[in-house]
Every structure is written in C-alpha cells, then in structure tokens.
Motif scaffolding. Structure first.
Motif, PDB file in Angstrom:
ATOM      1  N   SER A  58      -4.457  -5.718  -9.283  1.00 22.57           N
ATOM      2  CA  SER A  58      -4.815  -6.403  -8.722  1.00 22.57           C
ATOM      3  C   SER A  58      -4.904  -7.307  -8.059  1.00 22.57           C
ATOM      4  CB  SER A  58      -6.166  -7.270 -10.428  1.00 22.57           C
ATOM      5  OG  SER A  58      -5.165  -8.013 -10.856  1.00 22.57           O
ATOM      6  N   GLN A  62      -9.258  -5.548  -3.217  1.00 21.04           N
ATOM      7  CA  GLN A  62     -10.367  -4.168  -4.477  1.00 21.04           C
ATOM      8  C   GLN A  62     -11.874  -3.733  -3.491  1.00 21.04           C
ATOM      9  OE1 GLN A  62      -8.762  -3.746  -7.905  1.00 21.04           O
ATOM     10  NE2 GLN A  62      -6.805  -4.647  -6.662  1.00 21.04           N
ATOM     11  N   HIS A  63     -11.431  -2.758  -3.404  1.00 20.78           N
ATOM     12  CA  HIS A  63     -12.751  -1.668  -3.414  1.00 20.78           C
ATOM     13  C   HIS A  63     -12.996  -0.823  -4.180  1.00 20.78           C
ATOM     14  CE1 HIS A  63     -10.840  -2.841   0.441  1.00 20.78           C
ATOM     15  NE2 HIS A  63      -9.617  -2.589   0.081  1.00 20.78           N
ATOM     16  N   THR A  64     -14.497  -0.042  -4.474  1.00 23.52           N
ATOM     17  CA  THR A  64     -14.994   0.657  -4.823  1.00 23.52           C
ATOM     18  C   THR A  64     -15.223   1.678  -4.242  1.00 23.52           C
ATOM     19  OG1 THR A  64     -15.199  -1.652  -6.830  1.00 23.52           O
ATOM     20  CG2 THR A  64     -16.487   0.769  -6.911  1.00 23.52           C
ATOM     21  N   THR A  79     -12.995   2.085  -8.831  1.00 27.19           N
ATOM     22  CA  THR A  79     -12.589   0.367  -8.381  1.00 27.19           C
ATOM     23  C   THR A  79     -10.742   0.351  -8.639  1.00 27.19           C
ATOM     24  OG1 THR A  79     -14.044  -0.899  -8.888  1.00 27.19           O
ATOM     25  CG2 THR A  79     -12.895  -2.160  -8.082  1.00 27.19           C
ATOM     26  N   GLY A  80      -9.982  -1.051  -7.379  1.00 31.76           N
ATOM     27  CA  GLY A  80      -9.117  -1.058  -7.241  1.00 31.76           C
ATOM     28  C   GLY A  80      -8.286  -1.061  -5.535  1.00 31.76           C
ATOM     29  N   PRO A  81      -7.381  -1.109  -5.053  1.00 32.93           N
ATOM     30  CA  PRO A  81      -6.636  -1.201  -4.131  1.00 32.93           C
ATOM     31  C   PRO A  81      -6.567   0.102  -3.141  1.00 32.93           C
ATOM     32  CG  PRO A  81      -5.164  -1.084  -5.521  1.00 32.93           C
ATOM     33  CD  PRO A  81      -5.559  -1.061  -5.760  1.00 32.93           C
ATOM     34  N   VAL A 120      -8.358   5.618  -3.024  1.00 32.37           N
ATOM     35  CA  VAL A 120      -8.476   4.227  -3.776  1.00 32.37           C
ATOM     36  C   VAL A 120      -7.222   5.202  -5.418  1.00 32.37           C
ATOM     37  CG1 VAL A 120      -9.937   3.397  -5.718  1.00 32.37           C
ATOM     38  CG2 VAL A 120     -10.667   3.128  -3.347  1.00 32.37           C
ATOM     39  N   ALA A 122      -8.014   3.702  -7.983  1.00 36.59           N
ATOM     40  CA  ALA A 122      -8.625   3.754  -9.368  1.00 36.59           C
ATOM     41  C   ALA A 122      -7.785   2.385 -10.797  1.00 36.59           C
ATOM     42  CB  ALA A 122      -9.408   3.950  -9.882  1.00 36.59           C
ATOM     43  N   ARG A 123      -8.072   1.443 -10.748  1.00 41.10           N
ATOM     44  CA  ARG A 123      -7.755   1.190 -12.155  1.00 41.10           C
ATOM     45  C   ARG A 123      -8.310   0.515 -12.911  1.00 41.10           C
ATOM     46  NH1 ARG A 123      -7.348  -4.019 -12.204  1.00 41.10           N
ATOM     47  NH2 ARG A 123      -8.740  -5.653 -10.954  1.00 41.10           N
ATOM     48  N   ASP A 127     -16.524  -0.390 -13.729  1.00 39.24           N
ATOM     49  CA  ASP A 127     -15.946  -2.123 -14.039  1.00 39.24           C
ATOM     50  C   ASP A 127     -15.049  -1.829 -15.127  1.00 39.24           C
ATOM     51  OD1 ASP A 127     -17.412  -2.991 -11.617  1.00 39.24           O
ATOM     52  OD2 ASP A 127     -19.159  -2.951 -12.503  1.00 39.24           O
TER      53      ASP A 127
END
Length: 169
Positions: A58, A62-64, A79-81, A120, A122-123, A127
């Motif tokens: 985190s 971060q990118h979505t 969303t995540g790096p 991505v 995603a984490r 949201d």
C-alpha cells in the motif's frame, strides 16, 4: 581550511557515491506476508526471497483499473500498485513470471506484459480489501476494456487471483 575540506571531500566521494546508486533496501514486513517473490531478483529481505505484507504494497503508488471481467458483473474497480513497480523494487530480471495462487493454480506471464499493459497487482476491489473467498488478498488484473485483444482467454488465464507467489524466470 577550505582547501582541506575539498581534499577530504575528494577522498570521501568514492565512499559516498556507491550509496547513491545502490539497490533499494526492502523493508521487513511487520504484518502477515501476502506475497513472496523469488527467482531472478536482486533485492531480497528474507533469505533468497522478497516478501511483502499488505502495508508494504500500500506504500507504493496506487493505480485503479475500472473494467469488465468475466468473473464479476458490471464494471469493477481494482486498485493496487503496478506490477512493474513491485518487480522493479525487487530487481526482477528475467523473461517470464510464474504466478502461483493459494489454491496452487499456476499461470505463466511474459514479463513484457506488465509494462506493455500496465498490469495492476490489485489489493482492493471496489475500494475494499479482498478476502480470500472473493479473489483476494491479491489479484493480477489487466485493463481488459482498454484493448479488444485483452478480452480473451489468454489474458484471462494470466489473471491469477488469490496470488501468493511470483517466480521470476
């Protein structure tokens, strides 16, 4: 006195300069490890591996991606790096990744995919953190809606959810 400072600086510069170009040092996870990266990497923080907890991931930019998927109704936000940022942090060098999920699903991903498509790691889904029962805690997501070619079995099969390990080969 000023001349002495210059002479000391000249002799000290070779000792200081290597630090400016050194590989980044990975933090140690303080929480539960959610991702292990192994194989052809140069930056490690546990034996021969690079391990990450959710807090470490985190802290990265971060990118979505908002996209349709074959697994969820409508448009979902992931969303995540960027995966390329995570791999750069560990000094990955190779041609492919083997992604391994918690259920031992395995898929091979060409390393060029991660930069070519801004994949991505995603984490978050819409949201919110993803529990294991809902494809979490980590999910490799391509921007499927950005190109027709990405809406195919090839890329869907490379999208490992419940990701636990990346082997850089």
């Amino acid at each position: 006195m000023q001349k002495l400072h210059r002479i000391l600086l000249i002799f000290a510069l070779p000792l200081i300069a290597p630090c400016a170009h050194a590989d980044p040092i990975l933090d140690q996870p303080t929480g539960k490890v959610v991702l292990t990266i192994r194989g052809q990497i140069s930056n490690k923080n546990r034996d021969n591996d690079a391990v990450f907890d959710m807090a470490m991931l985190s802290k990265l930019p971060q990118h979505t991606i908002a996209t349709h998927t074959p697994w969820l109704p409508g448009i979902s936000k992931f969303t995540g790096p960027y995966l390329q940022d995570v791999l750069a942090l560990v000094g990955a060098r190779g041609k492919s990744l083997k992604a391994i999920a918690l259920n031992d699903y395995k898929t091979d991903i060409p390393l060029e995919d991660v930069t070519r498509f801004n994949v991505v790691l995603a984490r978050l889904l819409n949201d919110k953190p993803m529990p294991v029962r809902d494809k979490g805690p980590l999910f490799i997501v391509y921007p499927y809606d950005s190109q027709a070619a990405l809406r195919s079995e090839i890329y869907y099969n490379r999208s490992a959810w419940q990701l636990k390990t990346l082997q850089v080969e």
